[in-house]
Motif scaffolding. Structure first.
Motif, PDB file in Angstrom:
ATOM      1  N   GLN A  62      43.524  37.220  36.898  1.00 31.11           N
ATOM      2  CA  GLN A  62      42.789  38.065  35.948  1.00 31.11           C
ATOM      3  C   GLN A  62      43.561  38.291  34.662  1.00 31.11           C
ATOM      4  O   GLN A  62      42.953  38.440  33.610  1.00 31.11           O
ATOM      5  CB  GLN A  62      42.497  39.415  36.593  1.00 31.11           C
ATOM      6  CG  GLN A  62      41.327  39.370  37.538  1.00 31.11           C
ATOM      7  CD  GLN A  62      41.004  40.735  38.079  1.00 31.11           C
ATOM      8  OE1 GLN A  62      41.738  41.283  38.886  1.00 31.11           O
ATOM      9  NE2 GLN A  62      39.899  41.295  37.624  1.00 31.11           N
ATOM     10  N   PRO A  66      40.678  36.728  32.220  1.00 30.56           N
ATOM     11  CA  PRO A  66      39.841  37.899  32.551  1.00 30.56           C
ATOM     12  C   PRO A  66      38.345  37.577  32.588  1.00 30.56           C
ATOM     13  O   PRO A  66      37.593  38.224  33.312  1.00 30.56           O
ATOM     14  CB  PRO A  66      40.177  38.896  31.426  1.00 30.56           C
ATOM     15  CG  PRO A  66      40.795  38.096  30.335  1.00 30.56           C
ATOM     16  CD  PRO A  66      41.452  36.915  30.990  1.00 30.56           C
ATOM     17  N   GLY A  69      36.795  37.078  36.010  1.00 28.39           N
ATOM     18  CA  GLY A  69      36.989  38.175  36.966  1.00 28.39           C
ATOM     19  C   GLY A  69      35.868  38.330  37.978  1.00 28.39           C
ATOM     20  O   GLY A  69      36.122  38.707  39.121  1.00 28.39           O
TER      21      GLY A  69
END
Ligand SMILES: [Zn+2]
Length: 197
Positions: A62, A66, A69
């Motif tokens: 992450q 990100p 995610g």
């Protein structure tokens, strides 16, 4: 089927839920996808208390990715200790590189990687440490004794959990909707669930 037999071939995803806001919503799909075992060390839900022992693991971490995610294809089902050790490292995908061909499990509980990627995962996650060897040999013996002397206990150790996820709650989107009929829950409904795996 042994307690620590890695999959016969690289994993092809059966499910493709998309659009959930929370990563936890993917958990039932991942449990089914990876057959209630940690993709790294193969510990089974049936061998412990389940609660707090299994995590949804972000394959591409992450911190660096990100945007992935809540992307299903980036998520793996892993035990808490493998997830901790894997952390934010960039590693080969265990669902692709750990197979029966690339991981040799010896009767003393040690493991040997037979490909560079498998060797790297084993080294980074410490899967051939003394404690893992001991743990593996204990469970191999447990399963062997159960198979020989107590079939019901063998099925408890090597069978499916009772709470198979039904996966019938429609996700916002699903790129592989046909997978729901291939789920272990659907197989149990059709009386096709094997006693052990
Ligand atoms: Zn693990």
């Amino acid at each position: 089927m042994g307690a620590f037999d890695y999959p016969a071939s690289p994993h092809q995803r059966r499910h493709g839920p998309q659009g959930y806001a929370s990563v936890l919503s993917y958990r039932p799909w991942l449990r089914d996808e990876f057959t209630f075992r940690c993709v790294y060390c193969l510990i089974r839900e049936q061998w412990g208390r389940v609660t707090g022992e299994f995590d949804v693991e972000h394959f591409r971490p992450q911190v660096s990715r990100p945007e992935l995610g809540v992307t299903y294809d980036n998520l793996l089902y892993a035990c808490h200790s493998c997830n901790l050790l894997k952390g934010a490292k960039e590693l080969p995908d265990p669902s692709q590189v750990l197979t029966v061909e690339t991981v040799r499990v010896n009767p003393d509980g040690s493991v040997e990687g037979r490909s560079p990627d498998a060797r790297r995962l084993i080294a980074v996650l410490g899967l051939d440490s003394n404690s893992y060897r001991r743990w593996r040999s204990v469970w191999m013996r447990n399963v062997e004794l159960a198979e020989e002397y107590d079939q019901e206990h063998f099925r408890r150790l090597m069978g499916f959990p009772d709470d198979l996820p039904s996966l019938d709650q429609s996700p916002p989107a699903n790129t592989r909707p046909e997978g729901v009929q291939q789920s272990w829950y659907a197989k149990r409904q059709r009386a096709e669930l094997p006693d052990s795996y």
